[in-house]
Write a protein that holds these residues in place. Structure first.
Motif, short mmCIF file in Angstrom:
data_model
loop_
_atom_site.label_atom_id
_atom_site.label_comp_id
_atom_site.label_asym_id
_atom_site.label_seq_id
_atom_site.Cartn_x
_atom_site.Cartn_y
_atom_site.Cartn_z
N ARG A 1 1.21 -1.64 0.11
CA ARG A 1 0.17 0.11 -0.06
C ARG A 1 0.93 1.34 -0.01
O ARG A 1 0.64 2.44 0.47
CB ARG A 1 -0.92 -0.24 0.84
CG ARG A 1 -1.81 -0.57 1.34
CD ARG A 1 -2.64 -1.25 0.36
NE ARG A 1 -3.48 0.34 0.44
CZ ARG A 1 -4.03 0.51 -1.66
NH1 ARG A 1 -4.29 -0.66 -2.19
NH2 ARG A 1 -5.02 1.62 -1.73
N HIS A 36 0.60 3.94 -2.41
CA HIS A 36 0.14 4.82 -2.62
C HIS A 36 -0.61 5.61 -1.90
O HIS A 36 -1.32 6.56 -1.67
CB HIS A 36 -1.89 4.04 -2.39
CG HIS A 36 -1.82 2.61 -3.65
ND1 HIS A 36 -2.63 3.51 -5.31
CD2 HIS A 36 -1.61 1.10 -3.80
CE1 HIS A 36 -2.45 1.89 -5.89
NE2 HIS A 36 -2.46 1.26 -4.76
N GLU A 54 -8.49 2.81 5.05
CA GLU A 54 -8.52 1.77 3.67
C GLU A 54 -7.91 1.34 3.54
O GLU A 54 -7.85 -0.61 2.84
CB GLU A 54 -9.08 2.94 2.18
CG GLU A 54 -8.84 2.61 1.49
CD GLU A 54 -8.72 3.27 0.41
OE1 GLU A 54 -8.63 4.97 0.16
OE2 GLU A 54 -8.54 2.82 -0.74
N ASP A 55 -6.74 1.40 3.65
CA ASP A 55 -4.82 0.13 3.57
C ASP A 55 -5.50 -0.92 4.57
O ASP A 55 -5.32 -1.97 3.62
CB ASP A 55 -3.56 1.25 4.33
CG ASP A 55 -3.99 2.60 3.01
OD1 ASP A 55 -4.16 2.33 1.62
OD2 ASP A 55 -3.66 3.79 2.96
N ASP A 99 -7.85 -2.16 5.42
CA ASP A 99 -9.18 -2.70 5.15
C ASP A 99 -8.37 -3.84 3.16
O ASP A 99 -8.76 -5.22 3.36
CB ASP A 99 -10.08 -2.39 4.45
CG ASP A 99 -11.05 -1.51 5.44
OD1 ASP A 99 -10.47 -1.95 6.80
OD2 ASP A 99 -11.96 -0.63 5.44
N ARG A 100 -8.07 -3.17 2.71
CA ARG A 100 -7.19 -3.85 1.66
C ARG A 100 -6.29 -4.91 2.31
O ARG A 100 -6.37 -6.37 1.79
CB ARG A 100 -6.86 -2.72 0.96
CG ARG A 100 -7.85 -1.52 -0.40
CD ARG A 100 -9.03 -2.07 -0.89
NE ARG A 100 -7.94 -2.27 -2.23
CZ ARG A 100 -8.46 -1.86 -3.38
NH1 ARG A 100 -8.68 -0.29 -3.17
NH2 ARG A 100 -7.80 -1.82 -4.16
N GLU A 107 -8.43 -8.46 2.79
CA GLU A 107 -8.81 -8.66 1.89
C GLU A 107 -7.83 -8.43 1.49
O GLU A 107 -7.84 -10.19 0.84
CB GLU A 107 -9.18 -7.27 0.71
CG GLU A 107 -10.48 -8.06 -0.10
CD GLU A 107 -10.16 -6.38 -1.26
OE1 GLU A 107 -10.45 -6.86 -2.05
OE2 GLU A 107 -10.94 -5.64 0.12
N ALA A 108 -6.58 -8.59 0.69
CA ALA A 108 -5.37 -9.14 0.12
C ALA A 108 -4.97 -11.00 0.96
O ALA A 108 -5.14 -11.56 0.84
CB ALA A 108 -4.06 -8.72 -0.01
N ALA A 119 -2.11 -6.49 -2.38
CA ALA A 119 -2.72 -5.14 -2.07
C ALA A 119 -2.16 -3.57 -2.97
O ALA A 119 -2.70 -3.18 -2.72
CB ALA A 119 -2.55 -4.87 -0.37
N ASP A 143 -2.55 -3.99 -5.66
CA ASP A 143 -3.46 -3.28 -6.66
C ASP A 143 -2.18 -2.99 -8.50
O ASP A 143 -2.64 -1.93 -8.69
CB ASP A 143 -4.52 -2.37 -6.55
CG ASP A 143 -6.15 -2.33 -6.90
OD1 ASP A 143 -6.01 -3.54 -7.84
OD2 ASP A 143 -6.43 -1.66 -7.24
#
Lengths: 247, 278
Positions: A104, A107, A117-118, A120-121, A124-125, A157, A159
């Motif tokens: 992350r 970003h 948000e980071d 959460d990502r 998820e990953a 993450a 992306d």
């Protein structure tokens, strides 16, 4: 205006400083978005060098390298690498979650702390690579397969649109290997582009549509079934390969 | 007991000495985890030795020793980078060449230009010679170290763990390395006041080495390094005061004792865990 290819390489030449010979000679290669390409060749063929040049990690090449129409060093957020295991310092004390969060950073911007948000990502990953339960473990304590899942989770993450994986199958168990390929297939189905370097010929026909045989220069490039001939393999690897079985 | 602890502090120069020792220990301990886990011990030792000619020249010219030392450290770091750059020689070879050359130059200058006593405390430290201006400088270095580490913690993590990914996201591992070398040079310079050129490596390496026996988490290692460094400085300081011995070696030996205890604890724990697992 037509969309720029994910990767465009023309007449790439490179030699390491102090070396007498080129590692790469006249390499030209175009990869369209959504392709899943295997970069095949023996050790020392220049596979890692090519990936490093695409990332801008080495300086002093001749020829042209573009990622989505830009030099790679101008689109960091669009390219990610799963580096060869040996370039990572696995003993350095970081947790799995910290490593995945590194995806992350691009970003996040420098000197900033992760936002919700980071986080959460990252969650998820971790979940996609089935390593949520390892999140707070030290990455150095894990098995080779688990470590490779961590690296792929970091790439998720990140992306990125173009994913470069340098020998991701070394020291990896079968379950992880399948998970890696399953993930890569899903990514390319979503329009991401994937290039995987490997010296393992066994995985080509099952998991890739296109193979690029490299041994300092490009020996063959095209549909896996078409380019995986005994002649190509012999030329890339420098030995006669299963020739007695050719029809 | 309280009186025994307070008595030395009634002298201004002793109090300044303790404050200086604590500040130096703090700065070194903050970097210790990175020195240990990035494998920078040799370059840290080299920097400590390489500053000697800078200190002697600054002494002769009558400018601040800190700046002379920092200039010498900067030249040494650039020299090491130039020799090992472009993969001509391995870095440890470059460090060895520069480190010994600089130190030899420093010793030569010392023997020609000054009397040994004048700069003897550079080699072995002189905690009671810390002046008020030194304290201000030391506080500045500690503050800078804290700020830089706090701001670039995640950048240092990624450049240390995975340089390839670091480059891929536009962060130069070389820049991070030079940043750490810069901090290392500054902390080394303030720490030679308390323990001297020869022993400063101990403050940079031993705290995190001991802490790493107890924990595998970077933040915990950093916190434990800090605690052990500060404790060793206080203990060493009082032992040196009442035992009438040099403070540098006592601080270093106290840290070494902490390491031995941590090492023994770690091995005992592993052994017990293995037995329990059977």
């Amino acid at each position: 205006m037509p969309q720029s290819p994910a990767l465009f390489v023309r007449n790439l030449e490179f030699r390491y400083p102090g070396s007498e010979t080129d590692v790469l000679e006249g390499v030209s290669l175009t990869v369209q978005a959504g392709e899943r390409v295997a970069l095949v060749g023996p050790n020392g063929a220049g596979k890692s060098t090519l990936l490093h040049l695409i990332l801008g990690m080495e300086e002093g090449h001749r020829g042209q390298i573009e990622v989505y129409g830009n030099p790679a060093h101008r689109c960091f957020h669009r390219v990610a690498i799963v580096p060869q295991r040996s370039t990572v310092d696995w003993r350095f004390p970081v947790t799995v979650r910290q490593v995945v969060m590194m995806g992350r950073y691009v970003h996040l911007g420098w000197f900033r702390r992760p936002r919700q948000e980071d986080r959460d990502r990252v969650d998820e990953a971790l979940s996609k690579m089935d390593i949520t339960d390892l999140a707070n473990r030290q990455v150095g304590e894990l098995s080779g397969g688990q470590q490779q899942r961590v690296m792929l989770a970091r790439t998720l993450a990140h992306d990125a649109d173009l994913l470069l994986l340098d020998e991701p199958l070394n020291h990896v168990d079968i379950a992880t290997q399948e998970l890696i390929f399953h993930t890569l297939e899903r990514l390319t189905a979503d329009g991401k582009t994937v290039m995987v370097s490997t010296h393992d010929l066994g995985v080509l026909t099952v998991h890739f549509t296109r193979a690029v045989f490299l041994d300092r220069r490009i020996i063959a490039d095209g549909d896996v079934k078409e380019v995986m001939t005994p002649e190509t393999i012999a030329e890339a690897y420098g030995f006669e390969f299963h020739k007695e079985y050719t029809p | 007991m309280i009186e025994l602890l307070l008595e030395p502090l009634s002298y201004g120069f002793v109090l300044r000495g303790l404050a200086g020792g604590l500040l130096a220990a703090l700065a070194c301990a903050l970097l210790s985890a990175f020195v240990v886990w990035r494998g920078m011990a040799f370059v840290g030792d080299a920097l400590a030795h390489a500053i000697l000619p800078g200190v002697v020249v600054a002494y002769v010219l009558g400018i601040g020793l800190f700046f002379g030392a920092l200039a010498a450290a900067a030249i040494a770091v650039v020299g090491i980078g130039l020799i090992s750059g472009r993969q001509r020689l391995k870095e440890d070879t470059a460090i060895g060449v520069v480190f010994s050359g600089f130190f030899a130059l420093g010793v030569l200058l010392m023997s020609r230009i000054t009397t040994y006593q004048d700069l003897g405390h550079i080699l072995f430290g002189n905690i009671l010679g810390v002046g008020s201006s030194d304290l201000i400088l030391m506080s500045g270095v500690v503050a800078l170290t804290v700020i830089v580490l706090a701001l670039s913690y995640k950048e240092i993590l990624v450049a240390s763990f995975d340089p390839a990914h670091s480059v891929a996201i536009g962060l130069s591992p070389t820049a991070i390395r030079y940043l750490l070398l810069f901090l290392l040079a500054m902390t080394t310079v303030v720490a030679i006041q308390t323990v001297g050129v020869i022993l400063v490596l101990s403050l940079l390496v031993t705290p995190a080495a001991a802490a790493s026996m107890v924990s595998k988490r970077l933040r915990t290692i950093m916190a434990l390094s800090l605690a052990m460094s500060l404790a060793a400085t206080v203990i060493g300081f009082y032992l040196s005061y009442y035992g009438d011995v040099a403070s540098g070696p006592v601080i270093v030996l106290t840290l070494t004792l902490f390491f031995v205890l941590a090492f023994a604890w770690s091995h005992t724990k592993d052994h017990l865990l293995r037995c329990a697992g059977r």
